[in-house]
Design a protein around this motif. Structure first.
Motif, mmCIF file in Angstrom:
data_model
loop_
_atom_site.group_PDB
_atom_site.id
_atom_site.type_symbol
_atom_site.label_atom_id
_atom_site.label_comp_id
_atom_site.label_asym_id
_atom_site.label_seq_id
_atom_site.Cartn_x
_atom_site.Cartn_y
_atom_site.Cartn_z
ATOM 1 N N PRO A 159 0.832 -1.200 0.000
ATOM 2 C CA PRO A 159 0.000 0.000 0.000
ATOM 3 C C PRO A 159 0.874 1.261 0.000
ATOM 4 C CG PRO A 159 -0.827 -1.571 1.600
ATOM 5 C CD PRO A 159 0.482 -2.110 1.099
ATOM 6 N N SER A 160 0.774 2.042 -1.059
ATOM 7 C CA SER A 160 1.615 3.232 -1.196
ATOM 8 C C SER A 160 1.101 4.023 -2.382
ATOM 9 C CB SER A 160 3.072 2.827 -1.440
ATOM 10 O OG SER A 160 3.147 2.055 -2.631
ATOM 11 N N VAL A 161 1.614 5.250 -2.513
ATOM 12 C CA VAL A 161 1.247 6.107 -3.639
ATOM 13 C C VAL A 161 2.530 6.545 -4.345
ATOM 14 C CG1 VAL A 161 0.048 8.204 -4.361
ATOM 15 C CG2 VAL A 161 -0.786 6.910 -2.378
ATOM 16 N N GLN A 162 2.549 6.436 -5.661
ATOM 17 C CA GLN A 162 3.680 6.873 -6.475
ATOM 18 C C GLN A 162 3.206 8.022 -7.370
ATOM 19 O OE1 GLN A 162 6.811 4.798 -7.343
ATOM 20 N NE2 GLN A 162 6.494 3.799 -5.358
ATOM 21 N N LEU A 163 4.075 9.013 -7.549
ATOM 22 C CA LEU A 163 3.786 10.107 -8.477
ATOM 23 C C LEU A 163 4.818 10.057 -9.595
ATOM 24 C CD1 LEU A 163 2.020 12.682 -9.026
ATOM 25 C CD2 LEU A 163 3.840 13.984 -7.892
ATOM 26 N N SER A 164 4.373 9.653 -10.791
ATOM 27 C CA SER A 164 5.265 9.512 -11.949
ATOM 28 C C SER A 164 6.564 8.809 -11.572
ATOM 29 C CB SER A 164 5.554 10.894 -12.561
ATOM 30 O OG SER A 164 4.364 11.404 -13.133
ATOM 31 N N GLY A 165 6.446 7.697 -10.843
ATOM 32 C CA GLY A 165 7.596 6.840 -10.567
ATOM 33 C C GLY A 165 8.302 7.081 -9.252
ATOM 34 N N SER A 166 7.980 8.190 -8.552
ATOM 35 C CA SER A 166 8.625 8.451 -7.259
ATOM 36 C C SER A 166 7.629 8.274 -6.128
ATOM 37 C CB SER A 166 9.156 9.890 -7.208
ATOM 38 O OG SER A 166 10.096 10.100 -8.224
ATOM 39 N N PRO A 167 8.096 7.810 -4.960
ATOM 40 C CA PRO A 167 7.171 7.685 -3.825
ATOM 41 C C PRO A 167 6.613 9.059 -3.448
ATOM 42 C CG PRO A 167 9.274 6.601 -3.363
ATOM 43 C CD PRO A 167 9.471 7.394 -4.620
ATOM 44 N N LEU A 168 5.311 9.119 -3.176
ATOM 45 C CA LEU A 168 4.669 10.368 -2.759
ATOM 46 C C LEU A 168 4.325 10.244 -1.279
ATOM 47 C CD1 LEU A 168 3.433 13.127 -3.659
ATOM 48 C CD2 LEU A 168 1.296 11.890 -4.079
ATOM 49 N N PRO A 169 5.014 10.991 -0.410
ATOM 50 C CA PRO A 169 4.742 10.828 1.023
ATOM 51 C C PRO A 169 3.327 11.271 1.374
ATOM 52 C CG PRO A 169 6.217 12.698 0.639
ATOM 53 C CD PRO A 169 6.031 12.010 -0.685
ATOM 54 N N PRO A 170 2.690 10.572 2.325
ATOM 55 C CA PRO A 170 1.292 10.899 2.685
ATOM 56 C C PRO A 170 1.226 12.120 3.580
ATOM 57 C CG PRO A 170 2.039 9.090 4.032
ATOM 58 C CD PRO A 170 3.179 9.410 3.095
ATOM 59 N N ARG A 171 1.764 13.222 3.092
ATOM 60 C CA ARG A 171 1.791 14.451 3.878
ATOM 61 C C ARG A 171 0.563 15.279 3.521
ATOM 62 N NH1 ARG A 171 4.151 19.212 2.450
ATOM 63 N NH2 ARG A 171 5.460 18.275 0.836
ATOM 64 N N GLY A 172 -0.135 15.778 4.553
ATOM 65 C CA GLY A 172 -1.322 16.588 4.311
ATOM 66 C C GLY A 172 -1.791 17.219 5.599
ATOM 67 N N TRP A 173 -3.045 17.534 5.634
ATOM 68 C CA TRP A 173 -3.637 18.246 6.749
ATOM 69 C C TRP A 173 -3.797 17.333 7.966
ATOM 70 C CZ3 TRP A 173 -5.402 23.003 8.049
ATOM 71 C CH2 TRP A 173 -6.374 23.100 9.042
ATOM 72 N N ASP A 174 -3.237 17.721 9.121
ATOM 73 C CA ASP A 174 -3.516 17.061 10.403
ATOM 74 C C ASP A 174 -3.852 18.166 11.388
ATOM 75 O OD1 ASP A 174 -3.394 16.023 13.002
ATOM 76 O OD2 ASP A 174 -1.928 14.507 12.446
ATOM 77 N N PRO A 175 -5.103 18.204 11.876
ATOM 78 C CA PRO A 175 -5.525 19.350 12.689
ATOM 79 C C PRO A 175 -4.660 19.534 13.934
ATOM 80 C CG PRO A 175 -7.116 17.557 12.842
ATOM 81 C CD PRO A 175 -6.161 17.204 11.743
ATOM 82 N N TYR A 176 -4.026 18.474 14.411
ATOM 83 C CA TYR A 176 -3.261 18.602 15.652
ATOM 84 C C TYR A 176 -1.821 18.979 15.417
ATOM 85 C CZ TYR A 176 -7.375 16.821 17.592
ATOM 86 O OH TYR A 176 -8.677 16.694 17.934
ATOM 87 N N ARG A 177 -1.401 18.994 14.145
ATOM 88 C CA ARG A 177 -0.006 19.312 13.896
ATOM 89 C C ARG A 177 0.137 20.576 13.070
ATOM 90 N NH1 ARG A 177 2.314 13.183 13.182
ATOM 91 N NH2 ARG A 177 3.141 13.107 15.287
ATOM 92 N N ARG A 178 -0.953 21.222 12.772
ATOM 93 C CA ARG A 178 -0.933 22.444 12.000
ATOM 94 C C ARG A 178 -0.260 23.535 12.831
ATOM 95 N NH1 ARG A 178 -1.916 23.739 6.590
ATOM 96 N NH2 ARG A 178 -2.483 25.927 6.495
ATOM 97 N N ASP A 179 0.618 24.329 12.210
ATOM 98 C CA ASP A 179 1.370 25.297 13.008
ATOM 99 C C ASP A 179 0.758 26.685 13.021
ATOM 100 O OD1 ASP A 179 1.895 25.811 10.414
ATOM 101 O OD2 ASP A 179 4.052 25.414 10.505
ATOM 102 N N ARG A 180 -0.522 26.796 12.719
ATOM 103 C CA ARG A 180 -1.176 28.080 12.965
ATOM 104 C C ARG A 180 -2.325 27.873 13.920
ATOM 105 N NH1 ARG A 180 -6.061 28.308 9.944
ATOM 106 N NH2 ARG A 180 -6.059 26.694 8.366
#
Lengths: 331, 331
Positions: free
Chosen positions: A310-331
């Motif tokens: 289970p993973s996501v690739q973007l045109s051949g490179s691994p795409l890290p599952p980085r996105g919105w996390d309400p508890y880690r947002r820095d604002r």
């Protein structure tokens, strides 16, 4: 005519008497005014989702109008119903605001709910709610849908060989939010309402953030077309595609050029990792005849489902599952 | 073992992984983890109610434990389902808390939800939710119920000749709150946790305020017994009886001695005008064979329904519909 009294002056009953007539009643068997509402569930099941919008964390009253808040509450909640392949039938709204809030502001919020429903899910009703006080505004919406006899479209149904499609634009809501933070704050970082209003006339991505139009009606249509897995892109394509990959136990390969096309001019970074676009991301069996658009939202193939970890690739490179996390947002 | 990390440290996914196993799953077709849940609605309809609890306006963390908050959210929401004559089937919980909140606190809240459901509505499930951030804690619950083929019991069905009954105690929650404001605040009016804990051991009315047990299972039973109108007493007997009188177009005559009996030692003023008791107030046809108690809650006749202008009388005197209004409360 708008009611210029505050809620503290008017009281709960009079405020409700101004608001309730503005709301669409839908198909409720028992609507607002009793301990609870009664709603039809024609196939013996109902779909339910809940989401809260909080002043400060999720919106600023210097940027959003009260009408925007009602509209956005509809757009963000009904798309979760649609992402199950269901037709939205109704919603309930729990609202808490300072007693100094004008009744006219609540009327505008109710009109935003009504206009959002009329634009994105005509026939859906606001069947109940709750009014309370809070130092900062809180809007908690719970929305319901009808599966019309079909199975729900889960995140776990994507199969190797499926194609990956997206309905709607990516990255515009995130780009609009970045623009507001860059160009519509004063020296102390507070929202600058005048600057926001000027930006809004110049840049349609501000509307994508403050009053989004999500492809609600597409959900049931995509279920009928055979979608095997679906969700709405609320936390960025990278993170939301990873959710389908993990739930389905598959590798998802995305094409960067196709993703850029779905970004329609927004930065690729925003399309991949910023949230709140509420486009529908889905898998369908290879060769499914897909329409070019659904209700004004572009329909694009952006990738494929393969066997693999289970993973996501973007045109051949691994795409890290980085996105919105309400508890880690820095604002 | 309790998780001592903060939500900011653990992040949303790990926090959810700690909380979700604690929650009862009920009969959900699709539970937490997708865009929405899918819930059975066996008779083709469902009952829905929503309510929000806000830190400051509705609770203080110096008085309430996190377990209390989960428990009270169940007690106050499921009774609204019960007041329609329905059996609670499920609920969804939207939660927003500061990022500095400990995961252990959320585990306690989840355990409070689970324990409240087990005590008041066994078989009911927590089928979905939402986690977000807010400067002060917000708990928004939406609850669902099954009418089991019956019509809903509305506020509007009371008829001249009916008897008025109450299931549960009146005034204890309000008396408990008054006690907390009198004896569990420091010099600045802030909640004093140690004083509250001591009071709680000495005075059971503190529990009636902080962790109430509402007569949830009685709702469906009273519907089967033929209740013509019903609601839960959330804003005080005077105001809630006036709601039935107005909706039904009848005069309600209450007996002061019977109301005092239902107050079980709490001041009559609290029984009439303070909120949050969540006893069930109902009308039934004259001569209905009523049980002496339902699930441990006393069942008492306190008045009658007569023809006349919509109003409430207490032993021959007009009873003003004074009670809880969130926008006019002076704290």
């Amino acid at each position: 005519m708008a009611d210029e009294r505050t809620l503290g002056e008017a009281g709960e009953l009079e405020a409700l008497a101004r608001i309730l007539p503005l709301l669409p009643s839908g198909e409720a068997i028992v609507g607002p005014g009793d301990d609870a509402a009664v709603v039809p569930a024609p196939d013996g099941r109902f779909v339910v989702t809940t989401d809260t919008m909080l002043e400060g964390a999720d919106f600023r009253l210097g940027w959003s109008t009260w009408h925007d808040l009602g509209w956005k509450a509809v757009a963000t909640n009904l798309i979760d119903v649609a992402a199950m392949g269901a037709r939205p039938t109704s919603l309930v709204v729990a609202l808490a605001v300072p007693p100094s809030t004008r009744v006219a502001d609540l009327e505008a919020l109710a009109q935003g709910l009504a206009d959002g429903v009329a634009a994105m899910a005509p026939g859906c009703g606001v069947v109940g709610g709750d009014l309370g006080t809070a130092p900062h505004a809180v809007i908690a919406v719970t929305a319901f849908g009808d599966l019309e006899g079909r199975d729900a479209v889960l995140r776990s149904g994507a199969r190797p060989g499926d194609e990956v499609w997206v309905v709607g634009r990516l990255g515009h809501a995130g780009a609009g939010l970045a623009r507001l933070f860059a160009d519509a704050v004063d020296e102390d970082g507070e929202a600058d309402a005048d600057a926001a209003a000027r930006l809004r006339e110049a840049d349609p991505r501000i509307d994508a953030q403050l009053a989004p139009v999500s492809p609600v009606a597409a959900g049931a249509r995509l279920a009928r077309l055979g979608a095997t897995a679906m969700l709405d892109v609320s936390d960025g394509l990278a993170l939301d595609a990873a959710r389908i990959a993990r739930a389905s136990g598959v590798r998802i390969t995305l094409d960067a050029a196709a993703v850029a096309s779905a970004a329609e001019g927004a930065p690729l970074e925003a399309a991949l990792h910023a949230g709140e676009d509420h486009a529908l991301l889905l898998a369908v069996p290879r060769g499914t005849a897909m329409p070019a658009e659904l209700g004004g939202h572009a329909v694009r193939r952006i990738g494929a489902v393969e066997a693999g970890d289970p993973s996501v690739q973007l045109s051949g490179s691994p795409l890290p599952p980085r996105g919105w996390d309400p508890y880690r947002r820095d604002r």
